[in-house]
Design a protein around this motif. Structure first.
Motif, mmCIF file in Angstrom:
data_model
loop_
_atom_site.group_PDB
_atom_site.id
_atom_site.type_symbol
_atom_site.label_atom_id
_atom_site.label_comp_id
_atom_site.label_asym_id
_atom_site.label_seq_id
_atom_site.Cartn_x
_atom_site.Cartn_y
_atom_site.Cartn_z
ATOM 1 N N PRO A 84 44.448 52.139 19.278
ATOM 2 C CA PRO A 84 43.658 51.625 18.149
ATOM 3 C C PRO A 84 42.618 52.653 17.668
ATOM 4 O O PRO A 84 42.413 52.809 16.472
ATOM 5 C CB PRO A 84 42.997 50.373 18.716
ATOM 6 N N ALA A 85 41.995 53.346 18.587
ATOM 7 C CA ALA A 85 40.987 54.342 18.201
ATOM 8 C C ALA A 85 41.607 55.462 17.369
ATOM 9 O O ALA A 85 41.005 55.927 16.393
ATOM 10 C CB ALA A 85 40.312 54.926 19.441
ATOM 11 N N LYS A 86 42.812 55.897 17.723
ATOM 12 C CA LYS A 86 43.491 56.943 16.950
ATOM 13 C C LYS A 86 43.813 56.449 15.551
ATOM 14 O O LYS A 86 43.592 57.155 14.565
ATOM 15 C CB LYS A 86 44.774 57.379 17.670
ATOM 16 N N LEU A 87 44.323 55.231 15.446
ATOM 17 C CA LEU A 87 44.681 54.683 14.144
ATOM 18 C C LEU A 87 43.451 54.449 13.269
ATOM 19 O O LEU A 87 43.485 54.703 12.058
ATOM 20 C CB LEU A 87 45.490 53.399 14.313
ATOM 21 N N ILE A 88 42.364 54.002 13.860
ATOM 22 C CA ILE A 88 41.118 53.825 13.110
ATOM 23 C C ILE A 88 40.606 55.180 12.626
ATOM 24 O O ILE A 88 40.156 55.321 11.482
ATOM 25 C CB ILE A 88 40.056 53.098 13.965
ATOM 26 N N SER A 89 40.703 56.188 13.461
ATOM 27 C CA SER A 89 40.263 57.530 13.078
ATOM 28 C C SER A 89 41.081 58.067 11.915
ATOM 29 O O SER A 89 40.534 58.668 10.982
ATOM 30 C CB SER A 89 40.355 58.482 14.281
ATOM 31 N N VAL A 90 42.394 57.852 11.948
ATOM 32 C CA VAL A 90 43.254 58.272 10.837
ATOM 33 C C VAL A 90 42.865 57.510 9.567
ATOM 34 O O VAL A 90 42.775 58.104 8.481
ATOM 35 C CB VAL A 90 44.743 58.056 11.190
ATOM 36 N N ALA A 91 42.588 56.228 9.689
ATOM 37 C CA ALA A 91 42.162 55.432 8.528
ATOM 38 C C ALA A 91 40.853 55.973 7.949
ATOM 39 O O ALA A 91 40.685 56.041 6.725
ATOM 40 C CB ALA A 91 42.014 53.965 8.912
ATOM 41 N N LEU A 92 39.943 56.395 8.809
ATOM 42 C CA LEU A 92 38.678 56.955 8.333
ATOM 43 C C LEU A 92 38.893 58.274 7.588
ATOM 44 O O LEU A 92 38.218 58.545 6.583
ATOM 45 C CB LEU A 92 37.710 57.152 9.500
ATOM 46 N N ILE A 93 39.839 59.085 8.048
ATOM 47 C CA ILE A 93 40.160 60.322 7.328
ATOM 48 C C ILE A 93 40.711 59.988 5.947
ATOM 49 O O ILE A 93 40.328 60.604 4.946
ATOM 50 C CB ILE A 93 41.151 61.186 8.132
ATOM 51 N N ILE A 94 41.599 59.003 5.884
ATOM 52 C CA ILE A 94 42.165 58.589 4.591
ATOM 53 C C ILE A 94 41.047 58.105 3.662
ATOM 54 O O ILE A 94 41.018 58.462 2.474
ATOM 55 C CB ILE A 94 43.242 57.505 4.791
ATOM 56 N N ILE A 95 40.123 57.320 4.176
ATOM 57 C CA ILE A 95 38.996 56.846 3.371
ATOM 58 C C ILE A 95 38.171 58.036 2.876
ATOM 59 O O ILE A 95 37.739 58.073 1.720
ATOM 60 C CB ILE A 95 38.139 55.848 4.176
ATOM 61 N N GLY A 96 37.988 59.025 3.730
ATOM 62 C CA GLY A 96 37.246 60.219 3.337
ATOM 63 C C GLY A 96 37.954 60.989 2.233
ATOM 64 O O GLY A 96 37.306 61.469 1.287
ATOM 65 N N ILE A 97 39.270 61.103 2.320
ATOM 66 C CA ILE A 97 40.042 61.790 1.276
ATOM 67 C C ILE A 97 39.883 61.047 -0.046
ATOM 68 O O ILE A 97 39.645 61.664 -1.098
ATOM 69 C CB ILE A 97 41.532 61.891 1.681
ATOM 70 N N ILE A 98 40.028 59.738 -0.012
ATOM 71 C CA ILE A 98 39.875 58.938 -1.229
ATOM 72 C C ILE A 98 38.466 59.095 -1.793
ATOM 73 O O ILE A 98 38.262 59.258 -3.010
ATOM 74 C CB ILE A 98 40.214 57.459 -0.952
ATOM 75 N N GLY A 99 37.468 59.077 -0.911
ATOM 76 C CA GLY A 99 36.084 59.244 -1.347
ATOM 77 C C GLY A 99 35.857 60.590 -2.027
ATOM 78 O O GLY A 99 35.178 60.664 -3.057
ATOM 79 N N LEU A 100 36.422 61.649 -1.459
ATOM 80 C CA LEU A 100 36.282 62.965 -2.092
ATOM 81 C C LEU A 100 36.958 63.008 -3.455
ATOM 82 O O LEU A 100 36.430 63.609 -4.396
ATOM 83 C CB LEU A 100 36.859 64.047 -1.180
ATOM 84 N N LYS A 101 38.104 62.375 -3.574
ATOM 85 C CA LYS A 101 38.803 62.330 -4.864
ATOM 86 C C LYS A 101 37.943 61.592 -5.895
ATOM 87 O O LYS A 101 37.774 62.049 -7.022
ATOM 88 C CB LYS A 101 40.169 61.649 -4.702
#
Length: 106
Positions: A84-101
Motif C-alpha cells: 500500500p505504501a508503494k502504491l500511495i507513493s506512486v499516486a502522490l507522484i502522479i498528483i505532483g505531475i498533474i499539479g505541475l501541468k
C-alpha cells in the motif's frame, strides 16, 4: 504540443529503465542496443520539449512519468513486490505531475 512530446520522452524513459534490467549489465547485445536507442530518443524528446517548457517543470514531469511507469512495469513484468505504501507513493507522484501541468502555462 510540448507536453505531448514531454510525455513521449517519459514513456521512452520507462522503456530504457526497464530495458536496463534485460541488458544484464550491457552483456546482451539486442537489449543493450534497444536500451541505448530508447535513451537517445528520450533525451532527444526532452530536449525538444525544453524549447518551450521551463526546465524544472519539464525535468520533474519527465522523471515522474518515468518513475511511475517503471514502478508499474516492475510490478507487472518483473514480479517486484508491492505494498500500500508503494502504491500511495506512486499516486502522490502522479498528483505532483498533474499539479505541475496545471501550474505551468501552456
Amino acid at each position: 504540443m510540448a507536453w505531448i512530446i514531454l510525455v513521449l520522452a517519459g514513456l521512452f524513459e520507462i522503456v530504457w529503465a526497464i530495458g536496463l534490467k534485460y541488458t544484464e549489465g550491457f552483456t546482451r547485445l539486442w537489449p543493450s542496443i534497444g536500451t541505448v536507442v530508447a535513451m537517445l530518443i528520450s533525451f532527444g524528446l526532452l530536449g525538444i520539449a525544453l524549447k518551450s517548457l521551463p526546465v524544472g517543470t519539464a525535468y520533474a514531469v519527465w522523471v515522474g512519468v518515468g518513475a511511475v511507469g517503471t514502478v508499474i512495469l516492475g510490478i507487472v513484468l518483473l514480479d517486484e513486490p508491492t505494498s500500500p505504501a508503494k502504491l500511495i507513493s506512486v499516486a502522490l507522484i502522479i498528483i505532483g505531475i498533474i499539479g505541475l501541468k496545471l501550474a505551468t502555462p501552456s
